[in-house]
Design an enzyme around this catalytic site. Sequence first.
Site: not given
Length: 327
Positions: A112, A190, A193
């Site tokens: 992240k 993975k 969206k």
Amino acid sequence: MKRRIFSGAQPTGRLHIGNYLGALQNWAQLQSDYDCVFGIVDYHAITVPFSPQEIKKRVFDCAVGFLASGIDPEKSIVMLQSLVPQHAELTWIFNCISPVQELIRVPTFKEKASQQKGNVNMGLLDYPVLMAVDILIYKAEFVPVGDDQIPHIELTREIAREFNKRFGETFPEPKEIVRPRMLGLDGTNKMSKTLGNCIYLDESPDEIWKKLAPAVTDTRRKKRQDPGEPNDCNIFKSYHKAFSNREELTYVEKGCRNASIGCLDCKRILFDNIVKELTPVREKIERFKDKKDYVMDVIIEGSKKAGVLAERTLREVKQKIGFDYLS
Ligand code: SF4
């Protein structure tokens, strides 16, 4: 007494079949045998940029997805993390026994932090501590998670051990129940969206077919008559294995290897099975979306029940660390 499970999902908006197969379907099965607390973990969701209006909608959509997938509020607690402030309070206490050097090494933090270089906030670093709280505040013994979450559960056990060592036996060391992660329709990443490689639970059969037909298969099958290897094909490994029965799997394996079926024939079988499984879920999503008050009641009442359990643990913790001024 049933043994307790905690599992949570971030309110990321519309749920997809990765969420369904990787979590929700499993949760719905576990709730008869375990005492389950299922959380919509909205504090986790604000470690990345967010819009206040959007997050509220996402919480609602997430709750709708839970209910439509079979989570039964009569059997399980459905809670919203920000409605149970004890999570944030215990996080501070756990922060004070969690070594920074271990948090920096957590793979999801590194990932992240590299993705949002301009916003490496404390919440990102502290995410696994809050996750440890989500689990330990309910003294959960089992945690259904994706394989990418295993380091977080290891850290949760370390925090439980450290607390127990310093202040006396308080927390169980929870075990993970790992569900394999499904790759997206691109066969590489993975489900995401952002990448647009997933099928949503509320998509119509036409929309599903439009995504499934061009999905990546075994790249050795360039022509219909080329034999393929199902174990090298994401459509088989991730999707058929999740949606098709044993006979269909045998038929596909054989037909793929001897090229008696083409990839579109194979995907048609899969498509029918996906539609059969997801149509009731989609219909329930539509119904629950029209019952806003009911869905919000489930969240609020579930959070009150969760709050009682969380408060009990927090009091015990405060007593053990010497903060027992009111007892
Ligand atoms: Fe994959 Fe099915 Fe095509 Fe074989 S026939 S490569 S299993 S999609």
